[in-house]
Design a protein around this motif. Sequence first.
Motif, PDB file in Angstrom:
ATOM      1  N   MET A   1     -25.474  55.097  80.069  1.00  0.00           N
ATOM      2  CA  MET A   1     -26.018  56.017  81.066  1.00  0.00           C
ATOM      3  C   MET A   1     -25.510  55.605  82.442  1.00  0.00           C
ATOM      4  SD  MET A   1     -29.977  56.837  81.878  1.00  0.00           S
ATOM      5  CE  MET A   1     -30.281  55.354  82.800  1.00  0.00           C
ATOM      6  N   LEU A   8     -28.965  51.123  97.154  1.00  0.00           N
ATOM      7  CA  LEU A   8     -28.902  49.672  96.949  1.00  0.00           C
ATOM      8  C   LEU A   8     -27.525  49.142  97.332  1.00  0.00           C
ATOM      9  CD1 LEU A   8     -30.359  47.214  95.985  1.00  0.00           C
ATOM     10  CD2 LEU A   8     -29.590  47.677  93.700  1.00  0.00           C
ATOM     11  N   LEU A  53     -26.837  42.247  91.564  1.00  0.00           N
ATOM     12  CA  LEU A  53     -27.795  43.331  91.318  1.00  0.00           C
ATOM     13  C   LEU A  53     -27.151  44.677  91.607  1.00  0.00           C
ATOM     14  CD1 LEU A  53     -31.184  42.313  92.897  1.00  0.00           C
ATOM     15  CD2 LEU A  53     -30.759  42.899  90.566  1.00  0.00           C
TER      16      LEU A  53
ATOM     17  N   ALA B  76     -34.919  43.365  92.446  1.00  0.00           N
ATOM     18  CA  ALA B  76     -34.662  43.010  91.047  1.00  0.00           C
ATOM     19  C   ALA B  76     -35.732  43.586  90.135  1.00  0.00           C
ATOM     20  CB  ALA B  76     -34.608  41.485  90.898  1.00  0.00           C
ATOM     21  N   LYS B  79     -35.274  47.354  89.723  1.00  0.00           N
ATOM     22  CA  LYS B  79     -34.177  47.684  88.816  1.00  0.00           C
ATOM     23  C   LYS B  79     -34.576  47.405  87.368  1.00  0.00           C
ATOM     24  CE  LYS B  79     -29.281  47.283  88.463  1.00  0.00           C
ATOM     25  NZ  LYS B  79     -28.089  46.526  88.783  1.00  0.00           N
ATOM     26  N   GLU B  82     -36.750  50.215  86.102  1.00  0.00           N
ATOM     27  CA  GLU B  82     -36.053  51.488  85.924  1.00  0.00           C
ATOM     28  C   GLU B  82     -35.116  51.461  84.721  1.00  0.00           C
ATOM     29  OE1 GLU B  82     -34.651  53.171  89.617  1.00  0.00           O
ATOM     30  OE2 GLU B  82     -32.987  54.018  88.484  1.00  0.00           O
ATOM     31  N   ARG B  83     -34.376  50.352  84.524  1.00  0.00           N
ATOM     32  CA  ARG B  83     -33.331  50.328  83.515  1.00  0.00           C
ATOM     33  C   ARG B  83     -33.638  49.431  82.325  1.00  0.00           C
ATOM     34  NH1 ARG B  83     -28.524  50.091  87.109  1.00  0.00           N
ATOM     35  NH2 ARG B  83     -28.971  51.726  88.583  1.00  0.00           N
ATOM     36  N   ILE B  86     -31.511  43.635  84.299  1.00  0.00           N
ATOM     37  CA  ILE B  86     -31.335  43.360  85.725  1.00  0.00           C
ATOM     38  C   ILE B  86     -29.872  43.435  86.119  1.00  0.00           C
ATOM     39  CG2 ILE B  86     -31.677  41.644  87.518  1.00  0.00           C
ATOM     40  CD1 ILE B  86     -34.109  40.731  86.187  1.00  0.00           C
TER      41      ILE B  86
END
Lengths: 140, 93
Positions: A1, A8, A53, B76, B79, B82-83, B86
Amino acid sequence: MRTNDVMLQTVTKVVTFLILMFAVHIFFAGHYTPGGGFVGGLLTASAIVLLMLAFGIRTVKKIVPINYVVMTSVGLLVAISTASASVLFDVPFFTHAYDYFDLPLFGKTSLHSALLFDVGVYLVVVGVTMTIIQTIGEDE
Amino acid sequence: MMTFYWVALAIISIAFAGLLFRLVKGPTVADRVVALDAIGISLVSIVALLSLIIETEFFLEIILLLSILSFIGTAAFAKFIERGEIFDRDDNR
């Protein structure tokens, strides 16, 4: 995906350099005020983690092609050799020397040999932290 | 002015205790992450007020350090929620 994290990534491009600059400041501030090699190393590591990140671990490996295990051992070598260099001058282990110099732009500055030991600490902290984070981040 | 600083410190400490309760109790993960971020901000305020009270400048770097670490931690966690991971495995650029 495929996901879109423009926010960010845009923030990271600015904030990373701010964190790296602050790391350098806090590294050199370490003798008379709070700071030093350990905190500077942690801040540098956190800047690299922020890059990871935002852009993914493989991109960062391409940007910063450093083998962190080698970095750790070089840091240990620097720290130990600075500490044991004092034995050559017939003073106890870990004794550090300092003197005052007139540098251009800085004026009268005191330079300490403890800074070299702090360089070793810095390298060890960055190396160990990044090794741990890469090892955790890479496995499934 | 000193009384004002002490009152502000007390209020922020009460807020800190409430946030700690939310961090432990919090029904969902998102509640806990928001509580953790707000705890970071409260810590920064407490350090700032303390450095005003004891009139020193040595703590100002700690404020910057705490806010940087809090920001990275929150990013971190966001993220991760959400996913589910990390660090991305495949590069998404």
